[in-house]
Enzyme design. Sequence first.
Site, PDB file in Angstrom:
ATOM      1  N   GLY A 131     -28.636 112.431  -6.161  1.00 40.52           N
ATOM      2  CA  GLY A 131     -29.394 113.491  -5.481  1.00 40.52           C
ATOM      3  C   GLY A 131     -29.496 113.276  -3.994  1.00 40.52           C
ATOM      4  O   GLY A 131     -30.337 112.495  -3.533  1.00 40.52           O
ATOM      5  N   LEU A 132     -28.620 113.930  -3.245  1.00 38.40           N
ATOM      6  CA  LEU A 132     -28.697 113.873  -1.777  1.00 38.40           C
ATOM      7  C   LEU A 132     -28.946 115.279  -1.224  1.00 38.40           C
ATOM      8  O   LEU A 132     -29.906 115.501  -0.497  1.00 38.40           O
ATOM      9  CB  LEU A 132     -27.408 113.275  -1.199  1.00 38.40           C
ATOM     10  N   SER A 139     -24.875 119.952   4.767  1.00 38.57           N
ATOM     11  CA  SER A 139     -24.040 119.209   5.701  1.00 38.57           C
ATOM     12  C   SER A 139     -24.875 118.303   6.611  1.00 38.57           C
ATOM     13  O   SER A 139     -24.333 117.414   7.257  1.00 38.57           O
ATOM     14  CB  SER A 139     -23.237 120.177   6.567  1.00 38.57           C
ATOM     15  N   TRP A 163     -27.574 121.195  -6.367  1.00 38.56           N
ATOM     16  CA  TRP A 163     -26.133 121.023  -6.606  1.00 38.56           C
ATOM     17  C   TRP A 163     -25.863 119.675  -7.243  1.00 38.56           C
ATOM     18  O   TRP A 163     -24.943 118.971  -6.856  1.00 38.56           O
ATOM     19  CB  TRP A 163     -25.321 121.165  -5.309  1.00 38.56           C
ATOM     20  N   THR A 165     -24.507 117.480  -9.940  1.00 37.41           N
ATOM     21  CA  THR A 165     -23.592 117.387 -11.083  1.00 37.41           C
ATOM     22  C   THR A 165     -24.138 116.373 -12.093  1.00 37.41           C
ATOM     23  O   THR A 165     -24.643 115.331 -11.695  1.00 37.41           O
ATOM     24  CB  THR A 165     -22.195 116.968 -10.595  1.00 37.41           C
ATOM     25  N   GLU A 372     -19.095 117.496  -1.532  1.00 37.69           N
ATOM     26  CA  GLU A 372     -18.810 116.155  -1.005  1.00 37.69           C
ATOM     27  C   GLU A 372     -18.233 116.237   0.411  1.00 37.69           C
ATOM     28  O   GLU A 372     -17.213 115.634   0.726  1.00 37.69           O
ATOM     29  CB  GLU A 372     -17.918 115.372  -1.966  1.00 37.69           C
ATOM     30  N   PHE A 392     -21.157 117.194  16.450  1.00 32.04           N
ATOM     31  CA  PHE A 392     -22.403 117.396  15.702  1.00 32.04           C
ATOM     32  C   PHE A 392     -23.621 117.467  16.611  1.00 32.04           C
ATOM     33  O   PHE A 392     -24.603 118.086  16.289  1.00 32.04           O
ATOM     34  CB  PHE A 392     -22.635 116.234  14.700  1.00 32.04           C
TER      35      PHE A 392
END
Lengths: 393, 249
Positions: A131-132, A139, A163, A165, A372, A392
Site C-alpha cells: 500500500g503506497l 506519482s 489500486w 493488487t 508502478e 519534478f
Amino acid sequence: MPNPLDFFAFEDLLTEEERAARDSVRRFVEAKVRPHVAQAWRDAAPLPIMRELAELGLFGATLDLGDGPTLNYVAYGLCMRELERADSCVRSMVGVQSNLCMYPIFTFGSAQHKEELLPQLAAGTLVGCFGLSEPDAGSDPGNMSTRATKVDGGWRISGTKRWITNGTLADIAIVWARTGQGASSIRGFVVPTDADGFSRHKLDGKQSFRASDTAELMLDDVFVPDEALLPGTDGLKSALAVLNQGRYGICWGVLGAAEDCFATALDFAKERMAFGRPIAGFQLVQQKFAQMSARLTHAQLLAWRFGRLKDEAVEKGGDIEGARTSMAKMANVETALHIARTCRDILGGNGIMDEYGIMRHMSNLETVYTYEGTHDVHQLVVGHALTGQSAFR
Amino acid sequence: MKFLVTVKRVTDYEAKIKVKADKSGIVTDGVNMIVNPFDEIGVEEALRLKEKHGGEVVVVSIGDKDATQQIRSALAMGADRGVLVTSNDAELDSAGVAKILEKLVAEESPDMVIMGKQAIDGDSNQAAQMLAERLGWGQATFANTVTVEDGKVTVIREADGGLETVSCTLPAVVTTDLRLNEPRYASLPGIMKAKRKPLKEVSPADLGVDLALQVVVKGLEEPPQKSAGQIVPDVATLVDKLQNEAKAL
C-alpha cells in the site's frame, strides 16, 4: 528462416537452467492458466491459483531464503514473461507477492519478520499486498496523507490506500506512512488486514485488469505494535527501491503479452482471405508485422541486457540504477501496447472478441502503462538522468 | 527401494517432423526436444513410490551430450542422480538399449526398472521387454496403476479391450502407459537444485557392451499426401465408386 517470435535468436543468450525454468512455467501456464483467462476476464474474478503458483516456487524465487540456490533475475524475468503470455493479472499477482511484499520484508524487515513471514509467503499460505498509492497521491507519493503516529507500545496508522493488487485476498499489507514531516519520514509497516480499524473493498467497474484483485484499503486509527515497523525502511526511497523490483518483472512480463498478440495476429493474417489471398500478403499488413517484429526484438534484447546487469549488480550486493529500470519499464511497456493495438487492427472486427485475447492484453497493458510509475514519470526519470535537470521540482 | 528410470530425448510431440533429403533420418535442427512423455510418467511414478517407500531414483539416458538436458529435467522433478550413456540414435536398436541397461542394472542393483512403454519417436515398444528377458526378471507393461507391497509389485495394465492385473516378484521391469499419472511440473527450486545433483557419464565401451545392430533402418518416408475428397450425390454413386474406382468393396 528466423523464428518469427525470436528473430535474432534471443533463445541462444539463455543458459540451460534459465530455459528450464521458463519451460516449466510455460507448461504450467498452458495447462492450468491459459484455458481460464478469458472467463476470468468476463467474470472479473482473479484465478484461484495462489497455491499452485507457490508450488512452482515462483514466490520470492530470487531471494535467498536459506533453502538452496535461488533463481537469477534473467530466469525470473523469463517466468514473468510466460505468466503474462496468458494474462497480465497473473504476472501481477506473482509480482506483488514476490517483489512488493516479500522483497521489502527480506530487505528491510527484522529477523523475526523474515523468520515468521517469508516461509508462509513463499508457500502461498499467507498473501501479501503493498500500500503506497492513495486516492490523491499516485506519482507524488511523498505527499501521501497516510500517517503513523507513535503511541505507547506501537503506532496508530490512519489513511486510505488505493489500486492495491491482491488487496482483498491479502492477509498482510505493507503500508507506507509518514511518521513526521516530509518524504524522508515515510516508513513501511506490516499491517495484518484483520486489525481493528482496517477495512477494504474491491474496486468495481474496471475496464482493464479485470482478472486482478484490485482494492482500496482504509485504515482508521489502526493500532500496530512496535514490531510492525520494517526497521530498515528510511524515507520514500525505500518504497521506491521496492517498486524497482516490480518494474523489473514488468519489463519482462509485457514481452509475453506482446508475443501472444503477435503470434495470434500472424496466424490470423496467414489464414484470413481477402480479395482472393491471405491478408498476410498485403503490403500494409506486412509493414505492420515488420515494424512490430523489429520493436519486439529491441524489447527482448533490452530485457535480457537489463536482467544480466541486474544480476551482476545484485551479486555485488547492490542493485541496478533506477534510471535504467525506468527506461526498461517505459520502453517495453510502450512497445507491448503498440504491438497489442496494431494486432487488434490486423484482426479487424475479430480483434475485439475475447476468443482471440488481443483486446484483453491491450486493455491490461493500459494499466501496466500507468502502474508502478506512469509512463510520463519514467520518462522524466530518464530525462533527469540524461540532462542532470529534475523536471519534478 | 531403488528405482532405475529411463529418460529418452525425443522430438517434441507438437513439432512438425520432416524427413531428411537422403531419407536417413529426420531433421532435428531447430526442433524442440523433450523427455519422452511416457518416460516422464515413469519418473513421476518412481518419485511417488519413493515418497511412499523411501529410497533412491536414478535416471538414465542413452544419447549424445544434449541428453543431459533431459536428465536434468528429471532431476529437477526430484530424481536423485543421473547417468548418461554416450551414444547416438544411429548406433542403437532396441536390443542395444536392452544390453546397455542390463549392464547398468548389474552396477546399480535397482529393485525396479521403470521405462516408458515406448519412445514417441521410434515407437518400437521393445527395449523393456528385451531387458526383462535378458535379466530373467518379471515384466509388467502398459501400467495404469502400480502398487508395491511385500516385495511384490502389482500392476493394473492396459490390455486390449480392458484392464488386466498382474503381479511380479521384485526386482521387476515396469513400463508406463499414458493414464498412470500426471507428471508434476518441475519447481523453480527443483530446477536450481538439479544442477548440483550428480550426473555420471559412461560409454557403451566402458560398460563392455557390443552394439552390433540387429535392426538397420533402411530409409524413412513421409506419409503419402492425402488427396482431396469428393462429394457424391447419393449412396448409389458412392457404392459404385467404391467398387469400381477405389476397388475397396
